[in-house]
Scaffold this motif. Structure first.
Motif, PDB file in Angstrom:
ATOM      1  N   ALA A   1       5.816   0.474  16.768  1.00 26.33           N
ATOM      2  CA  ALA A   1       4.507   0.886  16.289  1.00 26.33           C
ATOM      3  C   ALA A   1       3.426   0.410  17.264  1.00 26.33           C
ATOM      4  O   ALA A   1       3.629  -0.526  18.030  1.00 26.33           O
ATOM      5  CB  ALA A   1       4.262   0.322  14.899  1.00 26.33           C
TER       6      ALA A   1
ATOM      7  N   TYR B   1       1.416   8.897   9.835  1.00 24.36           N
ATOM      8  CA  TYR B   1       1.438   9.543  11.139  1.00 24.36           C
ATOM      9  C   TYR B   1       2.867   9.950  11.471  1.00 24.36           C
ATOM     10  O   TYR B   1       3.827   9.370  10.987  1.00 24.36           O
ATOM     11  CB  TYR B   1       0.950   8.583  12.234  1.00 24.36           C
TER      12      TYR B   1
ATOM     13  N   PHE C   1      -0.882  -1.257  11.266  1.00 23.27           N
ATOM     14  CA  PHE C   1       0.251  -0.338  11.351  1.00 23.27           C
ATOM     15  C   PHE C   1       1.551  -0.988  10.902  1.00 23.27           C
ATOM     16  O   PHE C   1       1.795  -2.164  11.158  1.00 23.27           O
ATOM     17  CB  PHE C   1       0.419   0.162  12.790  1.00 23.27           C
ATOM     18  N   GLY C   2       2.379  -0.189  10.247  1.00 24.62           N
ATOM     19  CA  GLY C   2       3.734  -0.605   9.941  1.00 24.62           C
ATOM     20  C   GLY C   2       4.608  -0.441  11.172  1.00 24.62           C
ATOM     21  O   GLY C   2       4.185   0.151  12.169  1.00 24.62           O
ATOM     22  N   PRO C   3       5.858  -0.914  11.103  1.00 25.00           N
ATOM     23  CA  PRO C   3       6.755  -0.877  12.262  1.00 25.00           C
ATOM     24  C   PRO C   3       7.386   0.487  12.512  1.00 25.00           C
ATOM     25  O   PRO C   3       8.055   0.672  13.518  1.00 25.00           O
ATOM     26  CB  PRO C   3       7.821  -1.918  11.907  1.00 25.00           C
ATOM     27  N   GLY C   4       7.178   1.437  11.600  1.00 27.79           N
ATOM     28  CA  GLY C   4       7.703   2.780  11.815  1.00 27.79           C
ATOM     29  C   GLY C   4       9.087   2.992  11.229  1.00 27.79           C
ATOM     30  O   GLY C   4       9.848   2.046  11.015  1.00 27.79           O
TER      31      GLY C   4
ATOM     32  N   PHE D   1      -2.756  -3.290  18.266  1.00 31.79           N
ATOM     33  CA  PHE D   1      -4.186  -3.224  18.573  1.00 31.79           C
ATOM     34  C   PHE D   1      -4.509  -4.014  19.838  1.00 31.79           C
ATOM     35  O   PHE D   1      -4.037  -5.129  20.038  1.00 31.79           O
ATOM     36  CB  PHE D   1      -4.964  -3.794  17.391  1.00 31.79           C
TER      37      PHE D   1
ATOM     38  N   PHE E   1      -2.532   5.683   5.672  1.00 40.46           N
ATOM     39  CA  PHE E   1      -2.440   6.835   6.551  1.00 40.46           C
ATOM     40  C   PHE E   1      -0.985   7.015   6.980  1.00 40.46           C
ATOM     41  O   PHE E   1      -0.292   6.048   7.254  1.00 40.46           O
ATOM     42  CB  PHE E   1      -3.297   6.639   7.803  1.00 40.46           C
TER      43      PHE E   1
ATOM     44  N   ARG F   1      -5.433   0.324   5.227  1.00 38.44           N
ATOM     45  CA  ARG F   1      -6.790  -0.209   5.342  1.00 38.44           C
ATOM     46  C   ARG F   1      -7.221  -0.690   3.970  1.00 38.44           C
ATOM     47  O   ARG F   1      -6.982  -0.031   2.971  1.00 38.44           O
ATOM     48  CB  ARG F   1      -7.740   0.870   5.819  1.00 38.44           C
TER      49      ARG F   1
ATOM     50  N   TYR G   1      -9.913  -4.454  13.554  1.00 38.61           N
ATOM     51  CA  TYR G   1      -8.609  -3.827  13.448  1.00 38.61           C
ATOM     52  C   TYR G   1      -8.643  -2.596  12.553  1.00 38.61           C
ATOM     53  O   TYR G   1      -7.951  -1.632  12.776  1.00 38.61           O
ATOM     54  CB  TYR G   1      -7.586  -4.822  12.886  1.00 38.61           C
TER      55      TYR G   1
ATOM     56  N   GLN H   1      -7.326  -0.632  10.790  1.00 37.79           N
ATOM     57  CA  GLN H   1      -6.055  -0.157  10.274  1.00 37.79           C
ATOM     58  C   GLN H   1      -4.931  -1.050  10.790  1.00 37.79           C
ATOM     59  O   GLN H   1      -4.932  -1.425  11.941  1.00 37.79           O
ATOM     60  CB  GLN H   1      -5.774   1.274  10.721  1.00 37.79           C
TER      61      GLN H   1
ATOM     62  N   ILE I   1       5.111   6.716  11.036  1.00 42.36           N
ATOM     63  CA  ILE I   1       4.418   5.422  11.024  1.00 42.36           C
ATOM     64  C   ILE I   1       3.306   5.466   9.983  1.00 42.36           C
ATOM     65  O   ILE I   1       2.544   6.433   9.926  1.00 42.36           O
ATOM     66  CB  ILE I   1       3.791   5.103  12.395  1.00 42.36           C
TER      67      ILE I   1
END
Lengths: 108, 118
Positions: free
Chosen positions: A42, B36, B109-112, A45, B34, B97, B105, B107, B93
């Motif tokens: 993933a 993706y 993110f998760g690891p997918g 940032f 979200f 928020r 930051y 958002q 992914i």
């Protein structure tokens, strides 16, 4: 519509400096983000700009010009582990729109 | 810091079956999540935005009947790929928020999840 452009690939030498450019045309603007993404992982940032100017964070710096729709990510003292894809993303309202990413290859 | 997990990390399924992917915010309440999708050597494409307790907002070109999104609690959102086909094979992914988070930051993110449809 949204349009974000980045170079597809770049190559640089370990220890050098590299600048990755990003231009954008979006309907609305609420900040620009840079993320690093290693293959199969993933995004992580790196930086955030909402006002014009340069933001420095260790070996990484990011610049924004809202009037020109332009940003760049500057990586200094490149290391082999910096080989990854770098994604430019613009926030419009809450959601992020990503560019296609720049694959950076750092060579010894 | 804010942590987002996804489960499973990898899944292989047969064509025509359905697959559910979970996205959890572990240490904060995610009012917005979200989803993706990322195809090989391409960037992340936003599929949908979901707010807790309401219907998801899908991006143009994403079939809402095929990609079912549920955000029933402040810490969990699920994406169900119904009647999966090989062209649905991709890296999915999620990001989350929370309200009141003013960090840059925005958002997390998760690891997918790597989905392969055979």
């Amino acid at each position: 519509g949204q349009n974000i452009d980045q170079p597809t690939e770049m190559t640089a030498t370990e220890g050098a400096i590299v600048q990755i450019n990003c231009t954008y045309q979006t309907s609305g603007f609420n900040g620009l983000f840079w993320y690093q993404q290693h293959a199969g992982e993933a995004p992580t940032f790196l930086s955030y700009n909402v006002l014009d100017g340069l933001e420095e964070k260790g070996r990484f710096s990011s610049f924004l010009s809202r009037s020109k729709g332009y940003s760049y990510l500057l990586l200094k003292e490149l290391q082999m582990k910096d080989s990854a894809s770098y994604l430019c993303a613009v926030r419009v309202r809450r959601a992020l729109t990503f560019g296609s990413g720049t694959r950076l290859q750092v060579q010894p | 810091g804010a942590v987002v997990s996804q489960h499973p990390s990898r899944v292989i399924c047969k064509s025509g079956t359905s697959v559910k992917i979970e996205c959890r915010s572990l240490d904060f309440q995610a009012t917005t999540m979200f989803w993706y999708r990322q195809f090989p050597k391409q960037s992340l494409m936003l599929m949908a935005t979901s707010n807790e307790g309401s219907k998801a907002t899908y991006e143009q070109g994403v079939e809402k009947d095929k990609f079912l999104i549920n955000h029933a609690s402040l810490t969990l959102s699920t994406l169900t790929v119904t009647s999966a086909h090989p062209e649905d094979s991709s890296f999915y992914i999620c990001s989350a928020r929370g309200e009141g988070q003013i960090s840059s930051y925005e958002q997390y993110f998760g690891p997918g999840t790597r989905l392969t449809v055979t």
